[in-house]
Design a protein around this motif. Structure first.
Motif, mmCIF file in Angstrom:
data_model
loop_
_atom_site.group_PDB
_atom_site.id
_atom_site.type_symbol
_atom_site.label_atom_id
_atom_site.label_comp_id
_atom_site.label_asym_id
_atom_site.label_seq_id
_atom_site.Cartn_x
_atom_site.Cartn_y
_atom_site.Cartn_z
ATOM 1 N N GLY A 1 14.307 41.185 -10.690
ATOM 2 C CA GLY A 1 12.855 41.194 -10.573
ATOM 3 C C GLY A 1 12.174 42.126 -11.547
ATOM 4 O O GLY A 1 11.085 41.827 -12.056
ATOM 5 N N GLY A 2 12.785 43.279 -11.824
ATOM 6 C CA GLY A 2 12.192 44.207 -12.767
ATOM 7 C C GLY A 2 12.087 43.621 -14.164
ATOM 8 O O GLY A 2 11.056 43.748 -14.834
ATOM 9 N N SER A 3 13.144 42.954 -14.614
ATOM 10 C CA SER A 3 13.121 42.319 -15.940
ATOM 11 C C SER A 3 12.016 41.271 -16.020
ATOM 12 O O SER A 3 11.272 41.187 -17.001
ATOM 13 C CB SER A 3 14.478 41.678 -16.238
ATOM 14 N N ALA A 4 11.892 40.451 -14.963
ATOM 15 C CA ALA A 4 10.875 39.405 -14.942
ATOM 16 C C ALA A 4 9.475 39.994 -14.963
ATOM 17 O O ALA A 4 8.598 39.527 -15.707
ATOM 18 C CB ALA A 4 11.062 38.526 -13.709
ATOM 19 N N ALA A 5 9.243 41.026 -14.158
ATOM 20 C CA ALA A 5 7.916 41.636 -14.089
ATOM 21 C C ALA A 5 7.519 42.275 -15.413
ATOM 22 O O ALA A 5 6.365 42.163 -15.853
ATOM 23 C CB ALA A 5 7.883 42.671 -12.961
ATOM 24 N N LEU A 6 8.454 42.942 -16.070
ATOM 25 C CA LEU A 6 8.151 43.600 -17.348
ATOM 26 C C LEU A 6 7.784 42.584 -18.412
ATOM 27 O O LEU A 6 6.851 42.794 -19.209
ATOM 28 C CB LEU A 6 9.350 44.436 -17.796
ATOM 29 N N VAL A 7 8.510 41.468 -18.453
ATOM 30 C CA VAL A 7 8.196 40.415 -19.426
ATOM 31 C C VAL A 7 6.861 39.763 -19.094
ATOM 32 O O VAL A 7 6.002 39.575 -19.963
ATOM 33 C CB VAL A 7 9.323 39.365 -19.470
ATOM 34 N N ALA A 8 6.659 39.417 -17.824
ATOM 35 C CA ALA A 8 5.428 38.741 -17.415
ATOM 36 C C ALA A 8 4.196 39.602 -17.670
ATOM 37 O O ALA A 8 3.130 39.092 -18.022
ATOM 38 C CB ALA A 8 5.503 38.361 -15.941
ATOM 39 N N ALA A 9 4.332 40.921 -17.512
ATOM 40 C CA ALA A 9 3.211 41.832 -17.715
ATOM 41 C C ALA A 9 2.994 42.189 -19.181
ATOM 42 O O ALA A 9 2.039 42.890 -19.517
ATOM 43 C CB ALA A 9 3.439 43.108 -16.905
ATOM 44 N N GLY A 10 3.882 41.723 -20.052
ATOM 45 C CA GLY A 10 3.749 42.016 -21.473
ATOM 46 C C GLY A 10 4.183 43.416 -21.849
ATOM 47 O O GLY A 10 3.828 43.909 -22.926
ATOM 48 N N ALA B 1 27.957 45.815 -13.917
ATOM 49 C CA ALA B 1 28.497 45.880 -12.561
ATOM 50 C C ALA B 1 28.706 44.469 -12.031
ATOM 51 O O ALA B 1 27.789 43.653 -12.017
ATOM 52 C CB ALA B 1 27.538 46.647 -11.661
ATOM 53 N N SER B 2 29.917 44.200 -11.577
ATOM 54 C CA SER B 2 30.294 42.847 -11.173
ATOM 55 C C SER B 2 30.126 42.646 -9.675
ATOM 56 O O SER B 2 30.333 43.562 -8.877
ATOM 57 C CB SER B 2 31.751 42.596 -11.563
ATOM 58 N N LEU B 3 29.732 41.426 -9.287
ATOM 59 C CA LEU B 3 29.810 40.998 -7.894
ATOM 60 C C LEU B 3 31.083 40.189 -7.672
ATOM 61 O O LEU B 3 31.822 40.421 -6.734
ATOM 62 C CB LEU B 3 28.585 40.168 -7.513
ATOM 63 N N ASP B 4 31.343 39.242 -8.562
ATOM 64 C CA ASP B 4 32.581 38.463 -8.520
ATOM 65 C C ASP B 4 32.749 37.802 -9.878
ATOM 66 O O ASP B 4 31.817 37.157 -10.370
ATOM 67 C CB ASP B 4 32.522 37.402 -7.420
ATOM 68 N N PRO B 5 33.907 37.949 -10.520
ATOM 69 C CA PRO B 5 34.093 37.399 -11.870
ATOM 70 C C PRO B 5 33.846 35.897 -11.977
ATOM 71 O O PRO B 5 33.538 35.405 -13.050
ATOM 72 C CB PRO B 5 35.548 37.741 -12.190
ATOM 73 N N THR B 6 33.980 35.172 -10.867
ATOM 74 C CA THR B 6 33.808 33.720 -10.942
ATOM 75 C C THR B 6 32.347 33.301 -10.989
ATOM 76 O O THR B 6 32.054 32.152 -11.305
ATOM 77 C CB THR B 6 34.481 33.028 -9.743
ATOM 78 N N VAL B 7 31.429 34.217 -10.659
ATOM 79 C CA VAL B 7 30.011 33.846 -10.643
ATOM 80 C C VAL B 7 29.130 34.774 -11.476
ATOM 81 O O VAL B 7 27.921 34.587 -11.548
ATOM 82 C CB VAL B 7 29.459 33.788 -9.201
ATOM 83 N N ASP B 8 29.722 35.782 -12.112
ATOM 84 C CA ASP B 8 28.934 36.740 -12.901
ATOM 85 C C ASP B 8 28.391 36.104 -14.167
ATOM 86 O O ASP B 8 29.135 35.485 -14.928
ATOM 87 C CB ASP B 8 29.803 37.939 -13.292
ATOM 88 N N HIS B 9 27.095 36.292 -14.411
ATOM 89 C CA HIS B 9 26.464 35.846 -15.649
ATOM 90 C C HIS B 9 25.431 36.880 -16.091
ATOM 91 O O HIS B 9 24.731 37.447 -15.245
ATOM 92 C CB HIS B 9 25.733 34.504 -15.477
ATOM 93 N N LEU B 10 25.311 37.118 -17.368
ATOM 94 C CA LEU B 10 24.205 37.863 -17.955
ATOM 95 C C LEU B 10 23.452 36.918 -18.867
ATOM 96 O O LEU B 10 24.083 36.117 -19.572
ATOM 97 C CB LEU B 10 24.708 39.072 -18.750
ATOM 98 N N GLY B 11 22.117 37.009 -18.859
ATOM 99 C CA GLY B 11 21.370 36.060 -19.669
ATOM 100 C C GLY B 11 19.994 36.560 -20.067
ATOM 101 O O GLY B 11 19.516 37.586 -19.584
ATOM 102 N N PRO B 12 19.331 35.803 -20.950
ATOM 103 C CA PRO B 12 18.044 36.225 -21.509
ATOM 104 C C PRO B 12 16.860 35.847 -20.634
ATOM 105 O O PRO B 12 16.870 34.847 -19.920
ATOM 106 C CB PRO B 12 18.007 35.453 -22.831
ATOM 107 N N MET B 13 15.810 36.668 -20.716
ATOM 108 C CA MET B 13 14.540 36.404 -20.055
ATOM 109 C C MET B 13 13.428 36.734 -21.051
ATOM 110 O O MET B 13 13.465 37.780 -21.700
ATOM 111 C CB MET B 13 14.408 37.233 -18.780
ATOM 112 N N ALA B 14 12.469 35.838 -21.186
ATOM 113 C CA ALA B 14 11.394 36.031 -22.160
ATOM 114 C C ALA B 14 10.206 35.159 -21.777
ATOM 115 O O ALA B 14 10.282 34.357 -20.850
ATOM 116 C CB ALA B 14 11.884 35.692 -23.576
#
Length: 339
Positions: free
Chosen positions: A190-199, A238-251
């Protein structure tokens, strides 16, 4: 016997005073506690031997771990912003790390989700459990962002241990939606989304195990992408589970999302078991104008049943229609039909 005594001394009861190792008084006290009945000469010999062994251990502990990447770009630890400087509570920590002078991300400001390591900057993953933890290395995608000229201006707030899709469980309080602060932002990114949305930044990194990029992106009206599993290295997060972990872009735009994905994706030289050497990275930013003609797109019929809202059905239907008009092949349950 000496090894046993050293193990006892290295525990909670006794501590080696620097390079000198445990002192004679420590050895005497341990001798009494364990009822070993050593002579004074034996205790003195053990003290001398332990001192030499301790020096060797100290030298080994001071050696640089070759597996830890060098930190190439200068930075200070930064600071925790005051509430008046953090209107949506979207910043977990502020810092100022400028990358290479040129590159694909030159001039772009970037926020890093606070479950990802940035060397010298506190990492809490939204929980008080990690108070005081400061990584000594940059996560792989952090290094890639800096190598391409990105300017990291802080860590973004996340849900406690990244384990929620709301935005109310961060240990420092809820992340508020820039469009309407009475509403949630979604999580756990949520923090990443809010920072992008707020410019406040041009782009951000999110993490996704069960919607943690996609949910906050949809709640704030920005673009968020959960990449194919293993495309973006998870090294240093920090991992929750290797089978579902993803990092990705937000813009804010698809173009910026594609550009950031282009920078962070790719094989991490065996550090991440989710990846294989065959992991390739197209120039996503140059594929945007190729269109979708002939592409097969599946709609999951069950996704529009039960709890699905009529407004959501309408919007998704309209999007599907636009894809058809652009030349894509849209079918319900396309995977099942293909079988």
């Amino acid at each position: 016997m000496m090894m046993m005594m050293m193990m006892m001394i290295s525990g909670e009861t006794y501590h080696a005073p620097g390079l000198c190792g445990p002192g004679l008084q420590d050895i005497r006290a341990l001798n009494e506690e364990m009822k070993l009945k050593c002579s004074e000469q034996e205790l003195q010999e053990m003290t001398a031997m332990m001192g030499e062994v301790t020096k060797a251990y100290q030298r080994a502990s001071e050696m640089i771990d070759p597996s830890i990447p060098l930190v190439k770009y200068p930075r200070t630890p930064g600071y925790k912003p005051h509430p008046e400087d953090n209107p949506y509570n979207a910043w977990a920590w502020r810092c100022d790390i400028k990358g290479a002078p040129t590159g694909k991300l030159a001039g772009k400001t970037v926020a890093i989700k606070d479950n990802i390591a940035v060397a010298g900057v506190p990492m809490r993953n939204g929980t008080k459990i990690l108070d005081g933890y400061v990584p000594e290395f940059d996560a792989t995608l952090v290094s890639r962002i800096l190598d391409e000229g990105g300017h990291i201006t802080g860590k973004s707030s996340v849900e406690d241990m990244s384990f929620s899709c709301s935005s109310i469980l961060n240990s420092d309080g809820p992340v508020r939606n820039p469009h309407d602060q009475t509403r949630i932002t979604g999580g756990s990114s949520g923090g990443s989304a809010a920072l992008v949305a707020a410019g406040l930044v041009n782009m951000a990194i999110g993490g996704d195990q069960g919607g943690s990029i996609r949910i906050p992106a949809s709640f704030t009206g920005i673009v968020g992408l959960k990449p194919t599993w293993g495309l973006v290295p998870y090294t240093g997060a920090a991992s929750l589970d290797p089978t579902v972990d993803h990092l990705g872009p937000m813009a804010k735009t698809v173009a910026d999302c594609a550009l950031l994905l282009e920078v962070i994706a790719g094989y991490d030289e065996g550090r991440d078991s989710r990846q294989t050497p065959s992991t390739t990275v197209p120039q996503y930013s140059k594929l945007l104008d190729e269109g979708v003609a002939g592409k097969k797109i599946g709609l999951l019929r069950e996704g529009f049943e039960a709890c699905s809202e009529d407004e959501v059905k309408t919007v998704v239907g309209q999007a599907a229609e636009r894809l058809i008009q652009a030349g894509a092949i849209v079918k319900e349950n396309i995977r099942a039909n293909a079988q």
